[in-house]
Design a protein around this motif. Structure first.
Motif, PDB file in Angstrom:
ATOM      1  N   THR A 120      18.878  27.837  35.889  1.00 20.03           N
ATOM      2  CA  THR A 120      19.001  28.604  37.144  1.00 20.03           C
ATOM      3  C   THR A 120      17.774  28.348  38.028  1.00 20.03           C
ATOM      4  O   THR A 120      16.987  29.257  38.291  1.00 20.03           O
ATOM      5  CB  THR A 120      19.138  30.120  36.854  1.00 20.03           C
ATOM      6  N   ASP A 153      10.755  37.451  36.116  1.00 23.71           N
ATOM      7  CA  ASP A 153      10.621  36.009  35.972  1.00 23.71           C
ATOM      8  C   ASP A 153      10.177  35.757  34.528  1.00 23.71           C
ATOM      9  O   ASP A 153       9.042  36.074  34.162  1.00 23.71           O
ATOM     10  CB  ASP A 153       9.561  35.526  36.969  1.00 23.71           C
ATOM     11  N   HIS A 162      25.485  27.480  42.970  1.00 23.55           N
ATOM     12  CA  HIS A 162      24.119  27.260  42.469  1.00 23.55           C
ATOM     13  C   HIS A 162      24.043  26.261  41.316  1.00 23.55           C
ATOM     14  O   HIS A 162      22.949  25.925  40.870  1.00 23.55           O
ATOM     15  CB  HIS A 162      23.521  28.590  41.995  1.00 23.55           C
ATOM     16  N   ASP A 175      17.044  41.646  35.913  1.00 22.92           N
ATOM     17  CA  ASP A 175      17.370  40.930  37.148  1.00 22.92           C
ATOM     18  C   ASP A 175      16.118  40.472  37.887  1.00 22.92           C
ATOM     19  O   ASP A 175      16.153  39.511  38.627  1.00 22.92           O
ATOM     20  CB  ASP A 175      18.093  41.882  38.129  1.00 22.92           C
ATOM     21  N   TYR A 222      22.774  34.329  39.433  1.00 23.50           N
ATOM     22  CA  TYR A 222      22.161  34.623  40.728  1.00 23.50           C
ATOM     23  C   TYR A 222      22.763  35.834  41.415  1.00 23.50           C
ATOM     24  O   TYR A 222      22.084  36.532  42.135  1.00 23.50           O
ATOM     25  CB  TYR A 222      22.341  33.423  41.659  1.00 23.50           C
ATOM     26  N   GLU A 274      28.611  32.240  43.260  1.00 23.76           N
ATOM     27  CA  GLU A 274      27.783  31.962  42.083  1.00 23.76           C
ATOM     28  C   GLU A 274      27.786  30.469  41.734  1.00 23.76           C
ATOM     29  O   GLU A 274      26.744  29.870  41.466  1.00 23.76           O
ATOM     30  CB  GLU A 274      28.284  32.781  40.880  1.00 23.76           C
ATOM     31  N   LYS A 306      15.740  30.388  41.468  1.00 24.21           N
ATOM     32  CA  LYS A 306      15.996  31.834  41.500  1.00 24.21           C
ATOM     33  C   LYS A 306      14.677  32.520  41.852  1.00 24.21           C
ATOM     34  O   LYS A 306      13.631  32.134  41.327  1.00 24.21           O
ATOM     35  CB  LYS A 306      16.477  32.270  40.111  1.00 24.21           C
ATOM     36  N   THR A 307      14.734  33.488  42.747  1.00 25.59           N
ATOM     37  CA  THR A 307      13.478  34.114  43.172  1.00 25.59           C
ATOM     38  C   THR A 307      13.338  35.517  42.588  1.00 25.59           C
ATOM     39  O   THR A 307      14.342  36.183  42.282  1.00 25.59           O
ATOM     40  CB  THR A 307      13.397  34.198  44.715  1.00 25.59           C
ATOM     41  N   TYR A 308      12.110  35.940  42.425  1.00 27.87           N
ATOM     42  CA  TYR A 308      11.821  37.239  41.795  1.00 27.87           C
ATOM     43  C   TYR A 308      10.799  37.989  42.640  1.00 27.87           C
ATOM     44  O   TYR A 308       9.914  37.367  43.241  1.00 27.87           O
ATOM     45  CB  TYR A 308      11.235  37.019  40.394  1.00 27.87           C
TER      46      TYR A 308
END
Ligand code: SAM
Length: 309
Positions: free
Chosen positions: A185, A239, A29, A236, A157, A26, A188-190
């Protein structure tokens, strides 16, 4: 007796120690967030993985200082060169620990589960940056949800699955833990949602709240601009640059109490309550105004008027 047992269970649940590999995974990041900062790990007796991480990476992160203390009362201080150990009242609520927290820039730890709420409240009240582990269900608590809704706090993340226990075994807590942070953050991808309101699924409206229910995150429709009730676990995958968090409903709403109805839960559909639902809406101000909501009433309830949000 009952109190004694539940207290013992609660404090046993506090003794889950974070593994170094989960801290590394973690923390990697946030390297740019620590430059020139003083870090305080305030639930970390000597030997904690957080302490190990920050000692090992002190220079690489460009830290200015490190404090670690735990309930056993040891205070470890490190300036990148010298380490000292002294004694304090290691309760994070004590005046000793609070004073160090106030002098520090970022609190990083895995606090006791049973005290997550006062721990989180203390950090917010002191406007302190933090990166902490907690139970994902904490999202629905009165102090946590508004901070997430307002964009002050976000999820990290990764989600550690295993924790070390005092007996040396690993506890499998898969799916339960999340990182909560005030730090940015980026990257971070969604996932993209592809379900549509018109593809045959039955998106039912709550009896007392003007939103459509979705039982699964994957069913969030991409073509609906109105209010949606989604499981807490959807956080989680949302976005928050694209979706607005509006409220959280269960027996009552966390934010807007105008829909609260005595003797009913706001998640009821045809009288049957669902679990807590976050109320979300696609972030598109033009379309918010055009959205019209179907209205239901049930006997002896106040009628809910179609509202413009
Ligand atoms: C979930 S464990 C995590 C420990 C360590 N931070 C880690 O990540 O491995 C929480 C720890 O906080 C300790 N603790 C309990 N009450 C505390 C308090 N009031 N102040 C500080 N620490 C506390 C517990 O004994 C436990 O060791």
């Amino acid at each position: 007796m009952h109190d004694h047992l539940s207290n013992a269970k609660r404090t046993k649940n506090d003794e889950y120690y974070t593994r170094r590999s989960d801290v590394d995974a973690e923390l990697t990041h946030y390297t740019s967030s620590f430059e020139g900062k003083v870090v305080y790990c305030n639930c970390d007796d000597e030997g904690s993985a957080f302490m190990g991480y920050f000692v090992d990476n002190f220079h690489a992160l460009g830290l200015q200082g490190l404090f670690c203390s735990g309930i056993a009362g040891g205070l470890f201080e490190y300036d990148g060169d010298k380490a000292t150990v002294s004694k304090i009242d290691g309760d994070f609520r004590s005046s000793d620990s609070t004073a160090i927290m106030q002098q520090s820039n970022i609190v990083v730890t895995n606090p006791p589960y049973s005290l997550f709420r006062p721990f989180f409240t203390q950090l917010l009240e002191n406007e302190k940056d933090f990166l902490i582990l907690g139970n994902k269900n904490a999202v629905s608590c009165q102090v946590v949800f508004p901070a997430i809704k307002d964009g002050v706090v976000r999820l990290g993340y990764t989600a550690p699955d295993y924790f070390q226990t005092p007996s040396g075994t690993l506890a499998n807590l898969t799916g339960l833990s999340r990182w909560f942070t005030t730090l940015p953050t980026p990257g971070k991808t969604y996932p993209t949602f592809t379900a549509t309101i018109s593809d045959g699924r039955d998106y039912q409206q709550f009896d007392l709240y003007p939103a459509l229910n979705t039982d699964r995150t994957s069913e969030i429709p991409c073509d609906y601009d109105g209010l949606l009730g989604v499981p807490i676990s959807a956080l989680d995958k949302l976005d928050l640059g694209k979706f607005e968090l509006v409220d959280l409903i269960a027996r009552y709403a966390v934010i807007d109490h105008s829909y609260d109805t005595p003797c009913h839960q706001l998640t009821e559909i045809n009288g049957k309550p669902r679990y807590s639902r976050m109320i979300i809406r696609k972030l598109n101000p033009q379309k918010w105004k055009e959205a019209a909501y179907r209205v239901k009433t049930i006997e002896s309830q106040k009628s809910i008027e179609t509202r413009e949000f």
